[in-house]
Design an enzyme around this catalytic site. Structure first.
Site, mmCIF file in Angstrom:
data_model
loop_
_atom_site.group_PDB
_atom_site.id
_atom_site.type_symbol
_atom_site.label_atom_id
_atom_site.label_comp_id
_atom_site.label_asym_id
_atom_site.label_seq_id
_atom_site.Cartn_x
_atom_site.Cartn_y
_atom_site.Cartn_z
ATOM 1 N N SER A 66 9.799 -36.218 -24.239
ATOM 2 C CA SER A 66 9.659 -34.774 -24.503
ATOM 3 C C SER A 66 10.706 -33.923 -23.799
ATOM 4 C CB SER A 66 8.252 -34.314 -24.101
ATOM 5 O OG SER A 66 8.008 -34.639 -22.746
ATOM 6 N N ARG A 67 11.329 -34.476 -22.762
ATOM 7 C CA ARG A 67 12.299 -33.689 -21.981
ATOM 8 C C ARG A 67 13.465 -34.589 -21.582
ATOM 9 N NH1 ARG A 67 10.161 -32.820 -16.809
ATOM 10 N NH2 ARG A 67 8.198 -33.944 -17.061
ATOM 11 N N GLY A 124 8.521 -41.341 -22.682
ATOM 12 C CA GLY A 124 8.971 -40.156 -21.930
ATOM 13 C C GLY A 124 10.039 -39.377 -22.665
ATOM 14 N N LYS A 144 14.001 -48.730 -9.401
ATOM 15 C CA LYS A 144 15.192 -48.766 -10.250
ATOM 16 C C LYS A 144 15.966 -50.076 -10.039
ATOM 17 C CE LYS A 144 13.973 -45.338 -12.359
ATOM 18 N NZ LYS A 144 13.815 -45.304 -13.810
ATOM 19 N N TYR A 170 11.627 -44.686 -5.251
ATOM 20 C CA TYR A 170 12.331 -44.628 -6.541
ATOM 21 C C TYR A 170 13.419 -45.714 -6.637
ATOM 22 C CZ TYR A 170 15.035 -42.344 -10.312
ATOM 23 O OH TYR A 170 15.712 -42.054 -11.478
ATOM 24 N N ASN A 217 11.918 -45.323 -20.866
ATOM 25 C CA ASN A 217 12.603 -44.227 -20.184
ATOM 26 C C ASN A 217 11.703 -43.439 -19.237
ATOM 27 O OD1 ASN A 217 14.656 -41.875 -20.053
ATOM 28 N ND2 ASN A 217 12.857 -40.915 -20.984
HETATM 29 P P1 NAP Z 1 12.347 -35.729 -16.900
HETATM 30 O O1 NAP Z 1 13.284 -34.695 -17.436
HETATM 31 O O2 NAP Z 1 11.549 -35.438 -15.677
HETATM 32 O O3 NAP Z 1 11.351 -36.147 -18.110
HETATM 33 C C1 NAP Z 1 10.440 -37.179 -17.887
HETATM 34 C C2 NAP Z 1 9.789 -37.564 -19.188
HETATM 35 O O4 NAP Z 1 8.920 -38.672 -18.915
HETATM 36 C C3 NAP Z 1 8.927 -36.483 -19.785
HETATM 37 O O5 NAP Z 1 8.911 -36.633 -21.187
HETATM 38 C C4 NAP Z 1 7.534 -36.800 -19.205
HETATM 39 O O6 NAP Z 1 6.442 -36.316 -19.987
HETATM 40 C C5 NAP Z 1 7.585 -38.307 -19.247
HETATM 41 N N1 NAP Z 1 6.687 -38.942 -18.292
HETATM 42 C C6 NAP Z 1 6.608 -38.767 -16.945
HETATM 43 N N2 NAP Z 1 5.634 -39.540 -16.446
HETATM 44 C C7 NAP Z 1 5.091 -40.219 -17.491
HETATM 45 C C8 NAP Z 1 4.040 -41.157 -17.639
HETATM 46 N N3 NAP Z 1 3.327 -41.571 -16.583
HETATM 47 N N4 NAP Z 1 3.758 -41.619 -18.869
HETATM 48 C C9 NAP Z 1 4.462 -41.213 -19.956
HETATM 49 N N5 NAP Z 1 5.453 -40.331 -19.889
HETATM 50 C C10 NAP Z 1 5.765 -39.837 -18.668
HETATM 51 O O7 NAP Z 1 13.092 -37.118 -16.604
HETATM 52 P P2 NAP Z 1 14.618 -37.530 -16.793
HETATM 53 O O8 NAP Z 1 15.389 -36.927 -15.689
HETATM 54 O O9 NAP Z 1 15.042 -37.328 -18.186
HETATM 55 O O10 NAP Z 1 14.506 -39.096 -16.469
HETATM 56 C C11 NAP Z 1 14.246 -40.031 -17.481
HETATM 57 C C12 NAP Z 1 14.557 -41.422 -16.930
HETATM 58 O O11 NAP Z 1 15.908 -41.448 -16.480
HETATM 59 C C13 NAP Z 1 13.698 -41.812 -15.743
HETATM 60 O O12 NAP Z 1 13.335 -43.156 -15.822
HETATM 61 C C14 NAP Z 1 14.614 -41.581 -14.559
HETATM 62 O O13 NAP Z 1 14.311 -42.414 -13.489
HETATM 63 C C15 NAP Z 1 15.964 -41.916 -15.163
HETATM 64 N N6 NAP Z 1 17.103 -41.282 -14.476
HETATM 65 C C16 NAP Z 1 17.188 -39.931 -14.359
HETATM 66 C C17 NAP Z 1 18.270 -39.378 -13.678
HETATM 67 C C18 NAP Z 1 18.452 -37.884 -13.500
HETATM 68 O O14 NAP Z 1 19.316 -37.471 -12.692
HETATM 69 N N7 NAP Z 1 17.731 -37.062 -14.204
HETATM 70 C C19 NAP Z 1 19.250 -40.223 -13.132
HETATM 71 C C20 NAP Z 1 19.113 -41.589 -13.286
HETATM 72 C C21 NAP Z 1 18.040 -42.108 -13.961
HETATM 73 P P3 NAP Z 1 5.736 -34.892 -19.644
HETATM 74 O O15 NAP Z 1 6.730 -33.842 -20.036
HETATM 75 O O16 NAP Z 1 4.506 -34.867 -20.472
HETATM 76 O O17 NAP Z 1 5.481 -34.910 -18.169
#
Ligand code: NAP
Length: 245
Positions: free
Chosen positions: A12-13, A10, A157, A153, A88
């Site tokens: 790309s973003r 994951g 986690k 979720y 991730n």
């Molecule tokens: P995000 O910006 O939504 O990016 C998600 C990334 O995961 C993208 O690269 C997406 O690819 C990829 N992805 C989603 N579903 C997938 C799948 N089934 N197989 C492979 N790749 C997949 O997410 P983020 O906020 O950075 O979160 C990343 C991690 O941090 C997650 O595990 C999340 O639970 C954790 N987290 C986030 C936060 C927050 O506030 N943002 C807080 C705590 C923990 P595409 O672009 O192709 O969809």
């Protein structure tokens, strides 16, 4: 410096992207996965691979067991081995439990929890065999304190936190470390999806008064992948601006 070969799921973003940039800046070579946004993944590769190719992308759905096996094999070929993985990839499908659809429950469990198993399983034997390797799972403070509207979720986690505790006990004797980070709210698409009203509510409870920058999470992950964290395993490093304190 961190001249290691790392796989990031994951990437790309959001947090994954920041992790990649931080690792590349430190001298690492990285393979990352993404699910569907090919253009964004390609753009990141172009941005990074200006002089030489140090970043590689693979489209791979984290929920697919076979695909995880193939992706890890391919990552090893591209990088010439593997020193660590950042698990991730994750999604949210927020709703109050009594309104939550079965699909929203299943999708979150499959991506976040089965995805964790798939990639840990696909890398474990190789790390054990080479008697070295670092696994970092990106959990969340939602798994520690719970967040209303996130029962699916939060379950995943919290599950990741138990996962790293158990798994670290299996592989520690082979020099493999397994840890998690538990970010609070981070400025990514996931944060944007919450909407202004919910964001304002949540910020009130954060002692540091703001969500995290993705770089603040990436630096902690880089540390857990580095030799400086060689005696840390089975732990969850909370990076939440004091939210859960
Ligand atoms: P995000 O910006 O939504 O990016 C998600 C990334 O995961 C993208 O690269 C997406 O690819 C990829 N992805 C989603 N579903 C997938 C799948 N089934 N197989 C492979 N790749 C997949 O997410 P983020 O906020 O950075 O979160 C990343 C991690 O941090 C997650 O595990 C999340 O639970 C954790 N987290 C986030 C936060 C927050 O506030 N943002 C807080 C705590 C923990 P595409 O672009 O192709 O969809």
């Amino acid at each position: 410096m961190l001249e290691k070969k790392i796989l990031v799921t994951g990437g790309s973003r959001g947090i994954g992207r920041a992790v990649i940039l931080s690792l590349i800046n430190a001298g690492a070579k990285v393979v990352f996965t993404y699910k569907s946004n090919h253009a964004l993944a390609e753009q990141l590769c172009k941005e990074v691979n200006t002089d030489s190719q140090r970043l590689f992308m693979i489209a791979a759905d984290a929920v697919d067991f076979e695909s995880a096996q193939k992706t890890v094999k391919k990552a090893k070929e591209l990088l010439g081995g593997l020193d660590g993985i950042v698990i991730n990839a994750g999604i949210t499908r927020d709703n109050l439990l009594w309104s939550m659809s079965e699909n929203d429950w299943d999708d979150v469990i499959a991506t976040n929890l089965k995805g964790t198993f798939n990639y840990a399983r696909a890398t474990a034997f190789g790390f054990v065999k080479q008697k070295a390797g670092s696994i970092v799972c990106v959990s969340s403070v939602s798994g520690l304190i719970g967040v209303s509207g996130q029962t699916n979720y939060s379950t995943t986690k919290a599950g990741q936190i138990g996962f790293v505790k158990s798994f670290s006990k299996e592989v520690g004797k082979f020099g493999v470390t397994v840890n998690a980070v538990a970010p609070g709210f981070v400025m990514t698409d996931m944060w944007d999806a919450l909407g202004i009203k919910k964001q304002e509510q949540l910020i009130k409870d954060i002692p540091l008064g703001r969500p995290a920058f993705t770089e603040e999470i990436a630096e902690a992950i880089k540390f857990l992948l580095s030799k400086h964290a060689s005696y840390i395993t089975g732990q969850t490093l909370v990076i939440d601006g004091g939210l859960s304190a």
